[in-house]
Design an enzyme around this catalytic site. Structure first.
Site, PDB file in Angstrom:
ATOM      1  N   CYS A 194      42.286  43.845  23.710  1.00  0.00           N
ATOM      2  CA  CYS A 194      43.451  43.662  24.598  1.00  0.00           C
ATOM      3  C   CYS A 194      44.571  42.834  23.977  1.00  0.00           C
ATOM      4  O   CYS A 194      45.688  42.815  24.487  1.00  0.00           O
ATOM      5  CB  CYS A 194      43.009  43.034  25.906  1.00  0.00           C
ATOM      6  SG  CYS A 194      41.689  43.960  26.672  1.00  0.00           S
TER       7      CYS A 194
ATOM      8  N   ASN B 212      43.680  47.145  34.359  1.00  0.00           N
ATOM      9  CA  ASN B 212      43.709  46.602  33.004  1.00  0.00           C
ATOM     10  C   ASN B 212      43.754  47.767  32.009  1.00  0.00           C
ATOM     11  O   ASN B 212      42.785  48.508  31.893  1.00  0.00           O
ATOM     12  CB  ASN B 212      42.450  45.748  32.810  1.00  0.00           C
ATOM     13  CG  ASN B 212      42.338  45.159  31.418  1.00  0.00           C
ATOM     14  OD1 ASN B 212      43.052  45.545  30.509  1.00  0.00           O
ATOM     15  ND2 ASN B 212      41.410  44.221  31.267  1.00  0.00           N
TER      16      ASN B 212
ATOM     17  N   HIS C  59      48.656  39.504  29.294  1.00  0.00           N
ATOM     18  CA  HIS C  59      47.817  40.704  29.377  1.00  0.00           C
ATOM     19  C   HIS C  59      47.401  40.886  30.835  1.00  0.00           C
ATOM     20  O   HIS C  59      46.936  39.942  31.481  1.00  0.00           O
ATOM     21  CB  HIS C  59      46.591  40.540  28.475  1.00  0.00           C
ATOM     22  CG  HIS C  59      45.522  41.537  28.736  1.00  0.00           C
ATOM     23  ND1 HIS C  59      45.790  42.885  28.869  1.00  0.00           N
ATOM     24  CD2 HIS C  59      44.186  41.403  28.911  1.00  0.00           C
ATOM     25  CE1 HIS C  59      44.661  43.528  29.108  1.00  0.00           C
ATOM     26  NE2 HIS C  59      43.673  42.651  29.146  1.00  0.00           N
TER      27      HIS C  59
HETATM   28  N1  ACO Z   1      32.616  45.741  44.434  1.00  0.00           N
HETATM   29  C1  ACO Z   1      31.821  45.007  45.238  1.00  0.00           C
HETATM   30  N2  ACO Z   1      31.004  44.053  44.766  1.00  0.00           N
HETATM   31  C2  ACO Z   1      30.995  43.847  43.432  1.00  0.00           C
HETATM   32  C3  ACO Z   1      31.786  44.584  42.553  1.00  0.00           C
HETATM   33  C4  ACO Z   1      32.610  45.564  43.086  1.00  0.00           C
HETATM   34  N3  ACO Z   1      33.432  46.341  42.347  1.00  0.00           N
HETATM   35  N4  ACO Z   1      31.550  44.146  41.302  1.00  0.00           N
HETATM   36  C5  ACO Z   1      30.656  43.169  41.386  1.00  0.00           C
HETATM   37  N5  ACO Z   1      30.304  42.994  42.670  1.00  0.00           N
HETATM   38  C6  ACO Z   1      29.364  42.049  43.229  1.00  0.00           C
HETATM   39  C7  ACO Z   1      28.360  41.563  42.233  1.00  0.00           C
HETATM   40  O1  ACO Z   1      27.289  42.493  42.123  1.00  0.00           O
HETATM   41  C8  ACO Z   1      27.933  40.259  42.837  1.00  0.00           C
HETATM   42  O2  ACO Z   1      27.011  40.518  43.845  1.00  0.00           O
HETATM   43  P1  ACO Z   1      25.743  39.546  44.069  1.00  0.00           P
HETATM   44  O3  ACO Z   1      26.330  38.200  44.403  1.00  0.00           O
HETATM   45  O4  ACO Z   1      25.041  40.192  45.195  1.00  0.00           O
HETATM   46  O5  ACO Z   1      25.021  39.576  42.765  1.00  0.00           O
HETATM   47  C9  ACO Z   1      29.205  39.756  43.504  1.00  0.00           C
HETATM   48  O6  ACO Z   1      30.061  40.889  43.645  1.00  0.00           O
HETATM   49  C10 ACO Z   1      29.932  38.691  42.734  1.00  0.00           C
HETATM   50  O7  ACO Z   1      30.060  39.132  41.403  1.00  0.00           O
HETATM   51  P2  ACO Z   1      30.795  38.267  40.350  1.00  0.00           P
HETATM   52  O8  ACO Z   1      30.750  38.949  39.027  1.00  0.00           O
HETATM   53  O9  ACO Z   1      30.320  36.855  40.431  1.00  0.00           O
HETATM   54  O10 ACO Z   1      32.284  38.323  40.928  1.00  0.00           O
HETATM   55  P3  ACO Z   1      33.490  37.446  40.515  1.00  0.00           P
HETATM   56  O11 ACO Z   1      34.036  36.813  41.732  1.00  0.00           O
HETATM   57  O12 ACO Z   1      33.232  36.606  39.319  1.00  0.00           O
HETATM   58  O13 ACO Z   1      34.534  38.554  40.064  1.00  0.00           O
HETATM   59  C11 ACO Z   1      35.380  39.679  38.140  1.00  0.00           C
HETATM   60  C12 ACO Z   1      34.198  39.479  39.030  1.00  0.00           C
HETATM   61  C13 ACO Z   1      36.536  40.238  38.942  1.00  0.00           C
HETATM   62  C14 ACO Z   1      35.037  40.692  37.040  1.00  0.00           C
HETATM   63  C15 ACO Z   1      35.756  38.308  37.535  1.00  0.00           C
HETATM   64  O14 ACO Z   1      34.638  37.706  36.944  1.00  0.00           O
HETATM   65  C16 ACO Z   1      36.820  38.453  36.511  1.00  0.00           C
HETATM   66  O15 ACO Z   1      37.949  38.774  36.817  1.00  0.00           O
HETATM   67  N6  ACO Z   1      36.518  38.196  35.224  1.00  0.00           N
HETATM   68  C17 ACO Z   1      37.473  38.419  34.162  1.00  0.00           C
HETATM   69  C18 ACO Z   1      37.303  39.811  33.723  1.00  0.00           C
HETATM   70  C19 ACO Z   1      38.457  40.292  32.954  1.00  0.00           C
HETATM   71  O16 ACO Z   1      39.569  39.822  33.059  1.00  0.00           O
HETATM   72  N7  ACO Z   1      38.174  41.273  32.149  1.00  0.00           N
HETATM   73  C20 ACO Z   1      39.165  41.894  31.402  1.00  0.00           C
HETATM   74  C21 ACO Z   1      39.314  41.220  30.106  1.00  0.00           C
HETATM   75  S1  ACO Z   1      38.576  42.114  28.941  1.00  0.00           S
HETATM   76  C22 ACO Z   1      39.680  43.083  28.411  1.00  0.00           C
HETATM   77  O17 ACO Z   1      40.800  43.024  28.839  1.00  0.00           O
HETATM   78  C23 ACO Z   1      39.174  44.134  27.466  1.00  0.00           C
END
Ligand code: ACO
Length: 315
Positions: free
Chosen positions: A117, A272, A242
């Site tokens: 990215c 993204n 980004h």
């Molecule tokens: N819909 C519903 N529930 C979901 C989903 C979804 N799409 N995805 C995950 N969950 C659930 C999980 O299974 C988990 O359930 P559990 O508690 O029963 O186990 C719960 O939601 C919480 O999951 P977390 O991963 O803890 O959720 P979080 O609040 O951390 O959000 C997220 C996840 C959005 C991915 C966050 O961690 C984030 O934004 N991280 C940065 C990721 C990023 O920016 N990536 C891109 C950079 S990489 C690149 O650009 C190549």
């Protein structure tokens, strides 16, 4: 080339997005998710996904638009750099196929780079380096990605985050201020995508770890650029991060104590798009009249590798 011609600025931009819009509601028919979950965790409302369009097609449409708007002869180009990790082929590169599709000059380096990215920002710096070694002043820099190729549409924790698209810029060596920072830290556990031949070539991500990395690294990149340039954040008109996640951007804004309006965001529409996200955002900003001559902007990215990069430049 005079001594002072070692800055870089963007002459014109272009973008291409696939026609198919997939809303969060539509995603909720594919995996166990909801519009509420996706919007509250990421800010994403819809994304564009390819249905037959290729990486080269998106890249060439974005590049053709940027070239037309730049109003330069193709022969004035001294390099073509495409950032992608979702190429149509192992070889030829997307850059070589752009040469074919757009009849670009053959007497210049044309290459793909992969910094995930952060790739467009790496691409600007690679193009600048190539121009500084050559005779020409202009380069084409493109970020083009088909994330739908590497996303597992059965994995709700990743598939809702990504989209496809391409953004392009014609850049010119000149004497305007230009500062750059970039780095990499080998990590193949938090965010990775297995290569050719793997039976499950999907993107894997530990979201929480990426989040923590991003909110630490983005302010450090911004600080480094400000200290190189001697400018303050108040003197910067826009920061273009980004476009990965609205919560990441809001966290950074809070940490830096600046108004939210300084940070451009369009991820609600596209999700993204990896290395395409910054040039797509820049193109939208130019088209909407947000970027005016003399303004100073910072672009900053992070991604798989881990990699990071930032540039401070004058519009
Ligand atoms: N819909 C519903 N529930 C979901 C989903 C979804 N799409 N995805 C995950 N969950 C659930 C999980 O299974 C988990 O359930 P559990 O508690 O029963 O186990 C719960 O939601 C919480 O999951 P977390 O991963 O803890 O959720 P979080 O609040 O951390 O959000 C997220 C996840 C959005 C991915 C966050 O961690 C984030 O934004 N991280 C940065 C990721 C990023 O920016 N990536 C891109 C950079 S990489 C690149 O650009 C190549």
């Amino acid at each position: 080339m005079t001594e002072t011609m070692n800055g870089l600025h963007i002459v014109a931009t272009g973008r291409s997005l696939p026609a198919t819009v997939v809303t969060n509601e539509q995603m909720s028919h594919m995996v166990d998710t909801s519009d509420e979950w996706i919007v509250s965790r990421t800010g994403i409302r819809e994304r564009r996904l390819c249905q037959g369009e290729t990486n080269v097609q998106l890249a060439s449409e974005a590049a053709a638009q940027a070239l037309e708007r730049a109003g330069i002869e193709k022969e004035a180009l001294g390099a073509c750099v495409v950032s992608t990790f979702t190429s149509d082929y192992g070889t030829p590169s997307v850059a070589c196929m752009l040469q074919k599709k757009l009849a670009l000059p053959q007497d210049m380096p044309s290459l793909d780079i992969n910094a995930a990215c952060s790739g467009f920002l790496y691409g600007l710096q690679v193009a600048r380096g190539l121009l500084l070694q050559g005779e020409k002043r202009y380069a084409l820099v493109v970020g083009s990605e088909l994330l739908s190729r590497v996303v597992d549409f059965e994995d709700r924790s990743t598939c809702v985050l990504f989209g496809d698209g391409a953004g392009a810029a014609v850049v010119e060596l000149d004497d305007r201020p230009y500062y750059s920072v970039m780095g990499a830290q080998g990590n193949d556990e938090v965010l990775y995508c297995p290569g050719i031949g793997n039976p499950r070539p999907f993107l894997h991500m530990a979201g929480g770890d990426v989040f923590r990395f991003a909110v630490d690294r983005i302010p450090r990149c911004i600080d480094a650029l400000l200290s190189q340039s001697g400018l303050t954040l108040e003197q910067i008109d826009y920061v273009v991060c980004h476009q990965a996640n609205e919560r990441i951007i809001r966290h950074v804004v809070h940490k830096l104590g600046v108004p939210m309006e300084k940070f451009y965001m369009n991820l609600a529409k596209y999700g993204n798009t990896s290395s395409a996200s910054i040039p797509i955002a820049l193109d939208e900003m130019y088209c909407d009249g947000l970027l005016q001559p003399g303004m100073k902007i910072i672009c900053v990215g992070f991604g798989g590798g881990f990699t990071w990069g930032g540039v401070l430049m004058e519009v």
